[in-house]
Design an enzyme around this catalytic site. Structure first.
Site, PDB file in Angstrom:
ATOM      1  CB  CYS A  10      -0.864  -0.171   1.127  1.00 22.60           C
ATOM      2  SG  CYS A  10      -0.170   0.097   2.842  1.00 22.60           S
ATOM      3  CG  ASN A  13       4.425  -1.616   5.221  1.00 21.95           C
ATOM      4  OD1 ASN A  13       5.547  -1.837   5.217  1.00 21.95           O
ATOM      5  ND2 ASN A  13       3.264  -2.309   5.124  1.00 21.95           N
ATOM      6  CB  CYS A  15      -3.581   1.814   7.229  1.00 27.59           C
ATOM      7  SG  CYS A  15      -3.259   3.294   8.284  1.00 27.59           S
ATOM      8  NE  ARG A  16      -4.465   1.728   1.751  1.00 30.44           N
ATOM      9  CZ  ARG A  16      -4.181   2.336   0.786  1.00 30.44           C
ATOM     10  NH1 ARG A  16      -5.164   2.268  -0.404  1.00 30.44           N
ATOM     11  NH2 ARG A  16      -2.888   3.258   0.646  1.00 30.44           N
ATOM     12  CB  SER A  17       0.345  -3.459   2.735  1.00 25.64           C
ATOM     13  OG  SER A  17       1.171  -2.644   3.424  1.00 25.64           O
ATOM     14  CG  ASP A 130      -5.249   5.607   2.771  1.00 20.62           C
ATOM     15  OD1 ASP A 130      -5.310   5.250   3.945  1.00 20.62           O
ATOM     16  OD2 ASP A 130      -4.280   6.352   2.471  1.00 20.62           O
TER      17      ASP A 130
HETATM   18  P1  4NP Z   1      -1.768   2.857   4.167  1.00 23.69           P
HETATM   19  O1  4NP Z   1      -2.428   4.288   4.673  1.00 23.69           O
HETATM   20  O2  4NP Z   1      -1.224   3.182   2.785  1.00 23.69           O
HETATM   21  O3  4NP Z   1      -2.831   2.127   4.153  1.00 23.69           O
HETATM   22  O4  4NP Z   1      -0.852   2.358   5.249  1.00 23.69           O
HETATM   23  C1  4NP Z   1      -1.639   5.601   4.954  1.00 23.69           C
HETATM   24  C2  4NP Z   1      -0.864   5.858   5.908  1.00 23.69           C
HETATM   25  C3  4NP Z   1      -0.083   6.972   5.896  1.00 23.69           C
HETATM   26  C4  4NP Z   1      -0.286   7.753   4.982  1.00 23.69           C
HETATM   27  C5  4NP Z   1      -1.017   7.617   3.879  1.00 23.69           C
HETATM   28  C6  4NP Z   1      -1.816   6.337   3.697  1.00 23.69           C
HETATM   29  N1  4NP Z   1       0.351   9.195   5.067  1.00 23.69           N
HETATM   30  O5  4NP Z   1       0.170   9.876   4.343  1.00 23.69           O
HETATM   31  O6  4NP Z   1       1.320   9.216   6.042  1.00 23.69           O
END
Ligand code: 4NP
Length: 161
Positions: A10, A13, A15-17, A130
């Site tokens: 994702c 790294n 939240c989702r992945s 997200d």
């Molecule tokens: P992820 O979510 O891609 O599912 O881990 C996010 C976590 C942090 C950010 C964006 C998406 N960020 O912009 O910090």
């Protein structure tokens, strides 16, 4: 004995992945397949390298029995295309970012994780939304989608072992 490796990707790294990593690893472990299926996750963005998963993701996962506090964020690297059989991304931007990398010789499966979803309730979702700026519902939806796709992915991989 064949061994299959799966990388979930994702943006951050955190939240989702890592949620996909923890859910799929749990299913693999429960079926006694951890020697045959290797699971990892990473991100396309570098803001959270070395960080544990977002505390909201951890709490929602834990509510369903998935432990993910041992995971640490890392950045995707070119070498991942040599190491993994499946590279499964959470959204279309992740896919575009990976296709812009040095992946011409990749012989495995690179695609959207939700292509594995089987529950018709989720047929409108091609991407895992997200949850970073969302509330509880967003984190719960991430788990619903990931549990469904993980079950089908595991069925398909078991056919190849
Ligand atoms: P992820 O979510 O891609 O599912 O881990 C996010 C976590 C942090 C950010 C964006 C998406 N960020 O912009 O910090």
């Amino acid at each position: 004995m064949s061994r299959i490796s799966v990388l979930f990707v994702c943006l951050g790294n955190i939240c989702r992945s890592p949620t996909a990593h923890a859910v799929f690893q749990s299913m693999v472990d429960k079926q006694g397949l951890s020697d045959q299926i290797y699971v990892d996750s990473c991100g396309t963005g570098d803001w959270h390298i070395g960080h544990a998963p977002d505390s909201r993701s951890q709490q929602h996962a834990l509510n369903r029995g998935y432990q993910m506090d041992n995971l640490r964020a890392r950045l995707v690297v070119d070498n991942d295309f040599d190491q993994f059989d499946y590279i499964l991304v959470m959204d279309k931007q992740n896919l575009a970012d990976l296709k812009a990398m040095n992946c011409q010789n990749f012989t495995g499966e690179l695609g959207l994780f939700l292509d594995f979803c089987r529950n018709p309730n989720f047929s409108d979702y091609s991407e895992v939304p997200d949850p970073y700026y969302s509330g509880d519902q967003g984190f719960s939806l991430v788990l619903d989608l990931i549990e469904d796709a993980s079950a089908e992915l595991l069925l398909q991989i078991k056919d190849r072992l």
